[in-house]
Structures are given as C-alpha cells and as structure tokens.
Write a protein that holds these residues in place. Structure first.
Motif, PDB file in Angstrom:
ATOM      1  N   GLN A   1     -12.616   5.948  -1.496  1.00  0.00           N
ATOM      2  CA  GLN A   1     -13.315   5.893  -3.039  1.00  0.00           C
ATOM      3  C   GLN A   1     -14.381   4.177  -2.733  1.00  0.00           C
ATOM      4  O   GLN A   1     -15.177   4.569  -3.433  1.00  0.00           O
TER       5      GLN A   1
ATOM      6  N   SER B   1      -8.921   0.800  -3.760  1.00  0.00           N
ATOM      7  CA  SER B   1      -9.183   2.761  -3.743  1.00  0.00           C
ATOM      8  C   SER B   1     -10.156   3.117  -2.375  1.00  0.00           C
ATOM      9  O   SER B   1     -10.676   3.329  -2.458  1.00  0.00           O
TER      10      SER B   1
ATOM     11  N   LEU C   1      -4.511  10.039  -1.426  1.00  0.00           N
ATOM     12  CA  LEU C   1      -5.036   8.979  -1.735  1.00  0.00           C
ATOM     13  C   LEU C   1      -5.038   7.997  -1.495  1.00  0.00           C
ATOM     14  O   LEU C   1      -3.683   6.896  -2.677  1.00  0.00           O
TER      15      LEU C   1
ATOM     16  N   SER D   1       0.612  -1.386  -0.200  1.00  0.00           N
ATOM     17  CA  SER D   1      -0.032  -0.300   0.198  1.00  0.00           C
ATOM     18  C   SER D   1       0.835   1.321  -0.165  1.00  0.00           C
ATOM     19  O   SER D   1       2.059   1.301   0.518  1.00  0.00           O
TER      20      SER D   1
ATOM     21  N   LEU E   1      -3.907   4.016  -1.872  1.00  0.00           N
ATOM     22  CA  LEU E   1      -4.426   3.179  -2.864  1.00  0.00           C
ATOM     23  C   LEU E   1      -3.677   1.279  -2.218  1.00  0.00           C
ATOM     24  O   LEU E   1      -2.212   1.091  -1.845  1.00  0.00           O
TER      25      LEU E   1
END
Length: 430
Positions: free
Chosen positions: A54, A51, A36, A26, A38
């Motif tokens: 989101q 993600s 952000l 990550s 990931l």
C-alpha cells in the motif's frame, strides 16, 4: 553451584530471546487468497510498521513484551493488534483487525522484490515538490517537467484509484504513476502526481470524504497547473478514471486518459468484484448468489438485510464479512460510491478521451465499461477506446488477472500502454 549455573543460563536465555524479538521482521497476511506483506521494525525506541503493498511506511506501533518469548503489538491508526510467540526463528501468532483474526508468521528480515521499471536517477527532466489545497486538505505532490517545457507543453494531473495511496500509486512496491510520469517526461509531457488526502505527506479528512471530495482535490491541482500550462488533462486509474470523466463532464480538463475507469454504477462494479472473488475462492454458485443478493440489499440500505442475513445458510465467515459490509455501506464514502453512475454524464464530455482497459481486468470489466463509453461519448475524432489483451487491472501482462499475481509480476506497466498514452497525448498537439 549447579543450581546457580542453571539460574544464570535461564537468565541468559531470557535475554537472548528478548533480543531476538527486536530488529526487522516480516510476514504475509493472507486474506481471500491475496497475500499482503507486512514489515515490523521492532525497535524499542521507535517501533513502526510498513505495508509495502500500500506504499505505507513508518506507521507507529506499540510493543509490549510478555515474558521472555512473547509479544503484543498494537497499531492504533488502523485499530489492529498482533500477538505472537517466538518459536525457533519465527514469531507465530494472530493478527486481529475489526474483529477478524488472521494467522501471521513473522521471519527475520524483509523480502526484496525486483521492479526494473522503477525510474532511477539521473533523470533527463526536472522535478519540483509542490502543494495545493482543497479546504482543510493540503495535498503534497511532485511536478515532473520535461526539458525545455513552456506554457504550450501538455500536462496531466494523475489521480489514483480507490483506497489511500501515495503519489506513485504504490502497490506491492510497484510505482505505476512514477513509471508513467517518467515516460511522459521523456516524451515532452509534464505531469503532477500527489499523495491522497490523509496519506503520506498530504493531510485532510478521510473519514467523511466522498469521491466528490477527491474530485475537488484533483480540481485544486488542476487550478495550480493552469498557472503554468495552457493545456491541462487528467489521467486517472480505476476510481481515478471515473473522477477524470467527471472532471471532463464538468468541462474542467482539456483531455482525459481513463485507465480502467469505472463507467457503470459503483453498485454494479462492487457486485461484479464480489461475485468473481467468491467463485475464485471456491464457493459454490448457490452460496455466491445468496451472498450477492444480500450484498445488493445492503447497498440499497434495505432494512430487511440484517434479518435475512441471520436466517441465511451462508458460512459463518461470509456472514461475518457481510455484517462488516453492512456497517461500511452506511459511511458517506460508500453511499456516494455505490450511487456513482457516470454513464448519465457521458454526453457532456466534449474533451478528447483515451480509455484503456485490460481484457483480464477482474476489478473493472472491460466489456461493460468500454462498451458504455463507446455508446455514451459524443463523437470526437480524437477519442480512442482500446481493450488491451492479457493485461490486468494495473496494466501488467498477466496470466489470469488475479490480484495474487500483482506482487509476483516484475513488470509495473506494460510498455505498450506507455507508448499508447504518450503518442496519443502528443497527437493532440500536432
């Protein structure tokens, strides 16, 4: 013998390095000061990307291993790639999407975040999985039903903000719609929340859709609810708040909860957002004004914008950003969003309205939008328009309102907001 040993050692090292690039990795993409997260699942059999910010999980990826210490990852669904090199417990490289390159460093494992408000079973209410359709779009959602519900139980359909989101409106592992649905059910109020079209379990065109299509998705859910309930309301956040007001203007709902709903035009809202973001990222006022002037021309489809952009004094990164915006502004969604101006429809809204905005919301100005509602809505004894001190766009208690804080704040939704919403809805049924 010595040479054979070295060959064996190099071969073993190569195997170890290749194996070290598997498993869970990550890292944070940092764009305009916002991180952000990931998460890559580097499984050779079923590699995927998450993600968490989101609410997107299990996105298929393709892995190509290069030699013993490098790899290339492709994410076809978002036209993105990552190329990295293994360097002592890290994979360091570049994440590329739509021509933009951002440094990305991956480390083993995944960061865990504390979200104490996320509802956990057992629940003192029921939940049903439902689906409903708007044309070719099939929306999947969760109907939350308080104990002892009947046709007289008030119910709210919950409508997410802009961008693809799941039914919980998940962001940075916060699940605000799940938290709100839980609070509503514990107060005798039913709710329906659903995955946006083309996201999670829902299907539907996301390339050519507009806010009008999203409104009709919500309307399909309202029609489903009317089969079980007499009083159906809409609770929308951000763009969802705008959609809730649009539904009210069309006389499709019995009451409305707008959480940071956009009332002024889409164009003005986007210009405000960009102005604030550029200032916060250290650009001087002259650069900000020049950028926003060109952005305004792009939103107006002014043919001179490209020529003026190339001759401008903007930094290279802002020029590149504007080139992308010019292309995006021509899409059906952006053309519609820019033109939205719900102020013209406010006189048509006769249903009761509860409108909430945080005073530290940097995405939807509480002064402009609540002010427009105060002036434009018809008189109704049940209307309440409330600015809430120190709350940000997603209704967390915060210090600055910056997007950077969303992930670091443990609170998902201010308890004050939950109390205001539940008590207001209950007051309509007394």
């Amino acid at each position: 013998m010595k040479k054979s040993f070295l060959v064996f050692l190099n071969t073993l090292l190569g195997v170890l390095l290749a194996n070290s690039q598997t498993g869970l990795w990550s890292g944070d993409l940092e764009v305009m000061g916002v991180k952000l997260p990931l998460v890559f699942h580097l499984d050779d059999n079923n590699p995927t990307l998450d993600s968490p910010a989101q609410g997107a999980r299990g996105v298929p990826i393709q892995i190509k291993r290069i030699g013993t210490d490098s790899l290339s990852i492709t994410v076809p669904s978002i036209r993105a790639t990552f190329r990295g090199k293994y360097e002592s417990e890290h994979i360091t490289g570049l994440f590329t999407q739509n021509g933009f390159q951002v440094p990305l460093v991956l480390t083993p494992g995944e960061k865990t975040l504390h979200r104490p408000q996320t509802p956990k079973p057992p629940f003192p209410y029921g939940q049903e999985e439902v689906s409903f359709s708007n044309g070719d779009a099939v929306l999947k959602g969760t109907l939350t039903l308080p104990e002892g519900y009947s046709r007289e139980t008030p119910v709210l359909i919950m409508i997410t903000g802009s961008g693809l989101q799941n039914r919980d409106e998940e962001i940075f592992e916060h699940k605000p719609f799940a938290v709100i649905a839980d609070a509503l059910a514990r107060n005798g109020i039913a709710s329906l929340r659903y995955d946006d079209r083309g996201f999670a379990e829902s299907t539907g065109d996301v390339v050519n859709c507009t806010t009008a299509d999203l409104m009709n998705d919500a309307l399909a859910g309202i029609n489903l609810l009317r089969q079980k309930f007499n009083k159906v309301g809409a609770l929308g956040h951000s763009e969802g708040g705008t959609i809730s007001l649009m539904l009210g203007a069309d006389n499709k709902v019995d009451f409305i909860v707008s959480m940071a709903g956009m009332v002024i035009s889409g164009k003005e809202t986007l210009l405000d957002q960009n102005h604030y973001t550029l200032i916060q990222n250290g650009y001087d006022q002259q650069t900000v004004d020049e950028y926003c002037d060109l952005l305004s021309l792009a939103f107006d489809n002014n043919n001179s914008v490209s020529q003026k952009l190339e001759s401008s004094t903007l930094p290279a990164e802002l020029k590149q950003n504007l080139r992308m915006v010019i292309q995006q502004s021509k899409t059906p969604y952006m053309q519609y969003f820019i033109s939205i101006n719900i102020m013209n429809r406010l006189p048509d809204i006769t249903s009761p309205v509860l409108a909430l905005n945080g005073t530290k919301d940097i995405q939807v100005s509480y002064e402009k939008n609540l002010g427009a509602l105060s002036k434009g809505l018809p008189s109704n004894i049940h209307n309440k328009i409330i600015p809430l001190d120190n709350l940000n766009h997603i209704f967390q208690n915060c210090k600055t309102g910056s997007l950077k804080e969303y992930a670091t704040i443990e609170e998902t939704v201010s308890p004050e907001v939950l109390e205001i919403i539940t008590q207001w809805v209950k007051s309509l049924n007394k």
